[in-house]
Enzyme design. Sequence first.
Site: not given
Length: 297
Positions: A64-65, A95, A170, A245
């Site tokens: 998901l975003p 992420t 990440k 983001k």
Amino acid sequence: MKIAFIGLGNMGAPMAQNLLKAGHELTVFDLNTEAVQSLVAAGANSAPSPKAAATNAEYVITMLPAATHVRSVLTGEEGILAGIAKHVTIIDSSTIDPASVKAFAELAKQNGNTFVDAPVSGGTGGAAAGTLTFMVGGSPQAYEHVKPVLAAMGKNIVHCGDTSTGQVAKICNNLVLGITMAGVSEAMALGEALGIDPKVLGGIINTSTGRCWSSDTYNPFPGVIETAPSTRGYTGGFGTDLMLKDLGLATDAAKFARQPVFLGALAQQLYQTMSTKGAGKLDFSAVIKLYRKNGDA
Ligand code: NAD
């Protein structure tokens, strides 16, 4: 395996296709019905909610975003935790920030489940080819348990340590990436202004100490690398808004850790400026437009 997959976007859809190709039984859910339909056409079952998708699943995967979407899909009235059987593992490949991962892992534990963070690198190309790198955070047992499932979607499945360390890996990688892309942009634009052929400059950097992925694979100057998004109008790569983001996640995590991120904070402002100028959907290498005299950003 019976797998529930929630979030069939640019990354999730090809990942889910690879699970089907590997012979897994898939039940999918997404708010976008078109995305669901194309997975159903490929052999998946569809469910009316995350809760329904998770019922009977042996693994649940989310892609998901951002953390807010993961929270609602996990904890909503029609969410995963309301339908999932005890002892089933939830794998989140979105992420998101490490603090949210720890909170979700605690909620899952209270429900009798394990929550593993497994963000990816490799982009949409890697998702389609099944060659993603998964950075897994969780116990050694949880890692061994999820590895065979992730192997259908990725080439490198790396155990980073305890819960949330996958996201730490990440975020730190993308911090480097955001900074190196800005650095290469700065140098390529300076070289152009001083009169060197950008292809010659790119070639020198790529065989010298300035060489990096942002220079030799994804060079932001159009025409230096034929396959880079810069050569096709900054389309089809990793969006500026997604980089923004990720740098936000890095600077937030740094605030929490009382750790300086001088260059990361500056890079964040560069991508934010691009986004403000309406370039958020362009590949993040378009940040070079802020430097070039004829740049239109
Ligand atoms: P995307 O926006 O293409 O897809 C997200 C999907 O989630 C959409 O299909 C959307 O409909 C669905 N969704 C949103 N809210 C939902 C809800 N409440 N219930 C069900 N479905 C919902 O995003 P993406 O590019 O696939 O990226 C997913 C994650 O992977 C992000 O966290 C991103 O940062 C990360 N990531 C992306 C890339 C990349 O190159 N695109 C690379 C590595 C990591």
